[in-house]
Design a protein around this motif. Structure first.
Motif, PDB file in Angstrom:
ATOM      1  N   MET A  49       0.846  -1.189   0.000  1.00 14.42           N
ATOM      2  CA  MET A  49       0.000   0.000   0.000  1.00 14.42           C
ATOM      3  C   MET A  49       0.886   1.246   0.000  1.00 14.42           C
ATOM      4  SD  MET A  49      -3.198  -1.075   2.462  1.00 14.42           S
ATOM      5  CE  MET A  49      -2.326  -2.045   3.687  1.00 14.42           C
ATOM      6  N   GLN A  80       2.736   2.094  -2.470  1.00 11.82           N
ATOM      7  CA  GLN A  80       4.024   1.771  -3.099  1.00 11.82           C
ATOM      8  C   GLN A  80       4.484   2.895  -4.028  1.00 11.82           C
ATOM      9  OE1 GLN A  80       3.007  -2.056  -4.724  1.00 11.82           O
ATOM     10  NE2 GLN A  80       2.375  -1.261  -6.713  1.00 11.82           N
ATOM     11  N   ALA A  81       3.529   3.666  -4.557  1.00 11.29           N
ATOM     12  CA  ALA A  81       3.865   4.894  -5.293  1.00 11.29           C
ATOM     13  C   ALA A  81       3.681   6.036  -4.303  1.00 11.29           C
ATOM     14  CB  ALA A  81       2.934   5.060  -6.485  1.00 11.29           C
ATOM     15  N   GLY A  82       4.741   6.762  -3.996  1.00 11.17           N
ATOM     16  CA  GLY A  82       4.560   7.826  -3.007  1.00 11.17           C
ATOM     17  C   GLY A  82       5.864   8.507  -2.647  1.00 11.17           C
ATOM     18  N   TYR A 100       8.850  10.068  -7.529  1.00  9.60           N
ATOM     19  CA  TYR A 100       7.458  10.482  -7.259  1.00  9.60           C
ATOM     20  C   TYR A 100       7.414  11.972  -6.918  1.00  9.60           C
ATOM     21  CZ  TYR A 100       3.182  11.453  -4.736  1.00  9.60           C
ATOM     22  OH  TYR A 100       2.016  12.051  -4.318  1.00  9.60           O
ATOM     23  N   LYS A 119       5.334  14.824  -8.946  1.00 17.52           N
ATOM     24  CA  LYS A 119       4.299  15.654  -8.322  1.00 17.52           C
ATOM     25  C   LYS A 119       4.603  17.132  -8.537  1.00 17.52           C
ATOM     26  CE  LYS A 119       3.832  16.256  -3.769  1.00 17.52           C
ATOM     27  NZ  LYS A 119       3.517  15.971  -2.345  1.00 17.52           N
ATOM     28  N   ILE A 153      -1.333  -0.477  -8.108  1.00 14.86           N
ATOM     29  CA  ILE A 153      -2.617   0.089  -7.709  1.00 14.86           C
ATOM     30  C   ILE A 153      -2.774   1.438  -8.388  1.00 14.86           C
ATOM     31  CG2 ILE A 153      -1.691   1.010  -5.516  1.00 14.86           C
ATOM     32  CD1 ILE A 153      -4.631   0.329  -4.386  1.00 14.86           C
ATOM     33  N   PHE A 202      -3.093   4.983  -9.275  1.00 14.09           N
ATOM     34  CA  PHE A 202      -2.696   6.144  -8.503  1.00 14.09           C
ATOM     35  C   PHE A 202      -3.791   7.200  -8.577  1.00 14.09           C
ATOM     36  CE2 PHE A 202      -1.000  10.076  -7.196  1.00 14.09           C
ATOM     37  CZ  PHE A 202      -0.234   9.720  -6.105  1.00 14.09           C
ATOM     38  N   LEU A 245      -8.381   8.693  -2.204  1.00 14.04           N
ATOM     39  CA  LEU A 245      -9.718   8.315  -1.729  1.00 14.04           C
ATOM     40  C   LEU A 245     -10.737   9.462  -1.826  1.00 14.04           C
ATOM     41  CD1 LEU A 245     -10.407   6.074   1.271  1.00 14.04           C
ATOM     42  CD2 LEU A 245     -11.212   8.416   1.394  1.00 14.04           C
ATOM     43  N   PRO A 246     -10.389  10.702  -1.492  1.00 13.89           N
ATOM     44  CA  PRO A 246     -11.394  11.776  -1.571  1.00 13.89           C
ATOM     45  C   PRO A 246     -11.733  12.220  -2.995  1.00 13.89           C
ATOM     46  CG  PRO A 246      -9.620  12.346  -0.061  1.00 13.89           C
ATOM     47  CD  PRO A 246      -9.154  11.179  -0.842  1.00 13.89           C
ATOM     48  N   GLY A 255      -3.611  15.909   5.231  1.00 14.32           N
ATOM     49  CA  GLY A 255      -3.993  15.331   3.955  1.00 14.32           C
ATOM     50  C   GLY A 255      -5.101  16.141   3.321  1.00 14.32           C
ATOM     51  N   PRO A 256      -6.133  15.443   2.829  1.00 18.14           N
ATOM     52  CA  PRO A 256      -7.228  16.111   2.142  1.00 18.14           C
ATOM     53  C   PRO A 256      -8.074  17.001   3.047  1.00 18.14           C
ATOM     54  CG  PRO A 256      -7.618  13.737   2.387  1.00 18.14           C
ATOM     55  CD  PRO A 256      -6.237  13.985   2.845  1.00 18.14           C
ATOM     56  N   TYR A 299     -14.507  11.395   5.948  1.00 19.73           N
ATOM     57  CA  TYR A 299     -13.877  12.577   5.332  1.00 19.73           C
ATOM     58  C   TYR A 299     -14.934  13.581   4.873  1.00 19.73           C
ATOM     59  CZ  TYR A 299      -9.323  10.367   5.551  1.00 19.73           C
ATOM     60  OH  TYR A 299      -8.160   9.800   6.015  1.00 19.73           O
ATOM     61  N   SER A 306     -10.444   2.404   6.078  1.00 20.81           N
ATOM     62  CA  SER A 306      -9.314   2.733   6.949  1.00 20.81           C
ATOM     63  C   SER A 306      -9.741   3.082   8.373  1.00 20.81           C
ATOM     64  CB  SER A 306      -8.550   3.914   6.355  1.00 20.81           C
ATOM     65  OG  SER A 306      -8.190   3.615   5.027  1.00 20.81           O
TER      66      SER A 306
HETATM   67  C1  LIG Z   1      -7.588   7.198   4.048  1.00 19.78           C
HETATM   68  C2  LIG Z   1      -7.012   7.220   2.645  1.00 19.78           C
HETATM   69  C3  LIG Z   1      -6.637   8.380   1.905  1.00 19.78           C
HETATM   70  N1  LIG Z   1      -6.164   7.928   0.692  1.00 19.78           N
HETATM   71  C4  LIG Z   1      -6.200   6.567   0.627  1.00 19.78           C
HETATM   72  C5  LIG Z   1      -6.763   6.101   1.838  1.00 19.78           C
HETATM   73  C6  LIG Z   1      -7.055   4.651   2.175  1.00 19.78           C
HETATM   74  C7  LIG Z   1      -5.831   3.929   2.596  1.00 19.78           C
HETATM   75  C8  LIG Z   1      -5.192   4.480   3.838  1.00 19.78           C
HETATM   76  O1  LIG Z   1      -5.789   4.374   4.910  1.00 19.78           O
HETATM   77  O2  LIG Z   1      -4.076   5.013   3.694  1.00 19.78           O
HETATM   78  C9  LIG Z   1      -5.839   5.683  -0.485  1.00 19.78           C
HETATM   79  C10 LIG Z   1      -4.715   6.033  -1.367  1.00 19.78           C
HETATM   80  N2  LIG Z   1      -4.004   7.206  -1.443  1.00 19.78           N
HETATM   81  C11 LIG Z   1      -3.067   7.130  -2.425  1.00 19.78           C
HETATM   82  C12 LIG Z   1      -3.230   5.855  -3.063  1.00 19.78           C
HETATM   83  C13 LIG Z   1      -2.547   5.366  -4.349  1.00 19.78           C
HETATM   84  C14 LIG Z   1      -1.128   5.086  -4.296  1.00 19.78           C
HETATM   85  C15 LIG Z   1      -0.597   3.824  -3.683  1.00 19.78           C
HETATM   86  O3  LIG Z   1      -1.182   3.207  -2.780  1.00 19.78           O
HETATM   87  O4  LIG Z   1       0.503   3.457  -4.127  1.00 19.78           O
HETATM   88  C16 LIG Z   1      -4.232   5.159  -2.386  1.00 19.78           C
HETATM   89  C17 LIG Z   1      -4.739   3.740  -2.632  1.00 19.78           C
HETATM   90  C18 LIG Z   1      -2.100   8.190  -2.780  1.00 19.78           C
HETATM   91  C19 LIG Z   1      -1.784   9.283  -1.817  1.00 19.78           C
HETATM   92  N3  LIG Z   1      -2.643   9.986  -1.014  1.00 19.78           N
HETATM   93  C20 LIG Z   1      -1.971  10.972  -0.331  1.00 19.78           C
HETATM   94  C21 LIG Z   1      -0.601  10.911  -0.718  1.00 19.78           C
HETATM   95  C22 LIG Z   1       0.479  11.873  -0.255  1.00 19.78           C
HETATM   96  C23 LIG Z   1       0.237  13.219  -0.872  1.00 19.78           C
HETATM   97  C24 LIG Z   1       1.485  13.932  -1.331  1.00 19.78           C
HETATM   98  O5  LIG Z   1       2.270  13.354  -2.127  1.00 19.78           O
HETATM   99  O6  LIG Z   1       1.646  15.087  -0.960  1.00 19.78           O
HETATM  100  C25 LIG Z   1      -0.482   9.866  -1.642  1.00 19.78           C
HETATM  101  C26 LIG Z   1       0.763   9.435  -2.376  1.00 19.78           C
HETATM  102  C27 LIG Z   1      -2.591  11.979   0.605  1.00 19.78           C
HETATM  103  C28 LIG Z   1      -3.594  11.487   1.567  1.00 19.78           C
HETATM  104  N4  LIG Z   1      -4.780  10.900   1.220  1.00 19.78           N
HETATM  105  C29 LIG Z   1      -5.453  10.488   2.339  1.00 19.78           C
HETATM  106  C30 LIG Z   1      -4.693  10.868   3.471  1.00 19.78           C
HETATM  107  C31 LIG Z   1      -5.078  10.600   4.903  1.00 19.78           C
HETATM  108  C32 LIG Z   1      -3.549  11.512   2.993  1.00 19.78           C
HETATM  109  C33 LIG Z   1      -2.502  12.196   3.828  1.00 19.78           C
HETATM  110  C34 LIG Z   1      -1.618  11.228   4.529  1.00 19.78           C
HETATM  111  C35 LIG Z   1      -0.367  11.039   3.759  1.00 19.78           C
HETATM  112  O7  LIG Z   1       0.177  12.083   3.350  1.00 19.78           O
HETATM  113  O8  LIG Z   1       0.090   9.898   3.608  1.00 19.78           O
HETATM  114  C36 LIG Z   1      -6.768   9.811   2.314  1.00 19.78           C
END
Ligand SMILES: Cc1c2[nH]c(c1CCC(=O)O)Cc1[nH]c(c(CCC(=O)O)c1C)Cc1[nH]c(c(CCC(=O)O)c1C)Cc1[nH]c(c(C)c1CCC(=O)O)C2
Length: 358
Positions: free
Chosen positions: A25, A27-29, A35, A39, A72, A74, A77-78, A99-100, A159, A214
């Motif tokens: 989970m 894995q892209a980030g 990455y 971005k 997965i 990219f 969730l929001p 985050g969002p 959310y 989550s």
């Molecule tokens: C709750 C939830 C979210 N997003 C997601 C969930 C469910 C899984 C979980 O519980 O983590 C799911 C998610 N978010 C992202 C992906 C795809 C990429 C992957 O898994 O490789 C997936 C499957 C990218 C992301 N979503 C987010 C990033 C980081 C944003 C950035 O690059 O600035 C990424 C790569 C932002 C995000 N988005 C969300 C949060 C809470 C945050 C901030 C926390 C954080 O920064 O890690 C909401």
């Protein structure tokens, strides 16, 4: 390659593939410098999520470094509430964990103003991303399966109602207790949008779908039944009606604890994601036999690396050997994760070193 030859899809279909397939989970980030560069090129995170070429590019990035078995989609969730018309922006992100941020939906007028029937159409750029990823996988990574996803209704509602994470979603939890009819109406609209959004991903080329719940662990047992198990079972029923009875579905009721075996039995998913709080040996014994398990290495152990990582990985492998299993983390990779630790983990799983049980 024929879909049935992909190890990830064989494991989802109930085969005890060994060594087990692995993906991670997030894995892209942000732990990947490429990455962060992409971005920046996109002009921000939301811009990245709405740019099919660059979203597909970041989906491929971890596959070029590690021999993973699934990619997965990219996106975030929001994006589903966004596609239903809810305002969405992103804070700083990074270590502060902002985050969002959504314009909250807290009363009947705001719920009725949502546009679930147009969500899949508004999400057209995301469906284009799915098509591009699938085409790129067929060309360059033929054994790798493509996972689409959405949040499960409870987590998406958290959310939507609170407007942001980080505080345990007090307003969504309050609504669940004090105004279940209003939350129920939001769920109806979310179920409609989620069905269309997920079917559109499958039609665009996603080979499996994962439902991220989550924040399932925030609910007491009756709430878990009403807001996690029942709506997810209904969504699964609708997806199976549209996509066929064998279409692979993964549920992830994070921090659902002892409620998870009942979830696994009743929701009708092929596989259940396990978070890191669960003992893998307990989970292997407690889950219904036909259900594939996915998880559950602690992301913090991946950050630590070394002997701790090796031992935790070996004990998960030893608990899961002989049953259908997909190796993953218990939650997403964190930005402070050393890339070499990810490489070492994937190598160990691919070698499937199972230590004798002590
Ligand atoms: C709750 C939830 C979210 N997003 C997601 C969930 C469910 C899984 C979980 O519980 O983590 C799911 C998610 N978010 C992202 C992906 C795809 C990429 C992957 O898994 O490789 C997936 C499957 C990218 C992301 N979503 C987010 C990033 C980081 C944003 C950035 O690059 O600035 C990424 C790569 C932002 C995000 N988005 C969300 C949060 C809470 C945050 C901030 C926390 C954080 O920064 O890690 C909401």
């Amino acid at each position: 390659m024929d879909a049935v030859d992909k190890p990830f899809l064989r494991a989802l279909a109930g085969e005890a593939v060994w060594p087990p397939p692995i993906w991670l989970m997030r894995q892209a980030g942000r732990y990947l410098p490429e990455y962060r560069a992409t971005k920046e090129k996109a002009g921000g995170f939301l811009e990245l999520c709405l740019n099919p070429a660059l979203s597909a590019e970041v989906t491929f990035q971890p596959l070029r470094r590690f021999p993973l078995d699934a990619a997965i989609l990219f996106t975030d969730l929001p994006m589903l509430p966004w596609a239903m018309g809810q305002g969405l922006r992103y804070g700083q992100g990074g270590a502060d964990g902002v985050g969002p941020i959504l314009d909250p939906v807290r009363d009947a007028a705001a719920i009725e103003a949502l546009t679930p029937g147009r969500a899949a159409q508004k999400a057209a750029p995301i469906m284009e991303t799915v098509r591009r990823i699938r085409a790129g996988l067929e060309k360059d990574h033929p054994g790798v399966a493509l996972i689409g996803f959405a949040g499960a209704p409870w987590t998406v509602a958290c959310y939507m109602v609170d407007g942001r994470g980080g505080h345990g979603f007090p307003l969504a939890r309050h609504m669940a207790e004090e105004n279940p009819a209003l939350l129920g109406r939001l769920f109806e609209r979310l179920l409609e949008a989620s069905e269309e959004y997920l079917v559109a991903q499958a039609e665009a080329g996603a080979e499996a779908l994962m439902l991220f719940d989550s924040w399932a662990g925030l609910l007491p047992p009756e709430g878990f039944e009403r807001w996690v198990v029942q709506p997810t079972a209904e969504l699964v029923r609708r997806l199976r009606a549209r996509l066929g009875p064998d279409y692979p579905l993964i549920g992830f009721p994070r921090l659902g604890g002892e409620g998870i075996p009942a979830y696994a039995g009743r929701v009708g998913v092929n596989a259940v994601g396990l978070d890191e709080t669960l003992d893998p040996a307990w989970a292997a014994g407690a889950m219904p036999p036909g259900v594939t398990l996915q998880g559950n290495l602690d992301s913090k152990v991946l950050v630590a690396g070394g002997a701790a990582l090796e031992e935790a990985t070996a004990s998960i492998l030893s608990a899961m050997k002989g049953r259908p299993f997909i190796f993953n983390l218990g939650h997403g990779i964190t930005p402070d994760t050393p890339i070499e630790h990810v490489a070492a983990l994937v190598a160990q799983v691919k070698a499937a070193q199972v230590k004798a049980t002590r």
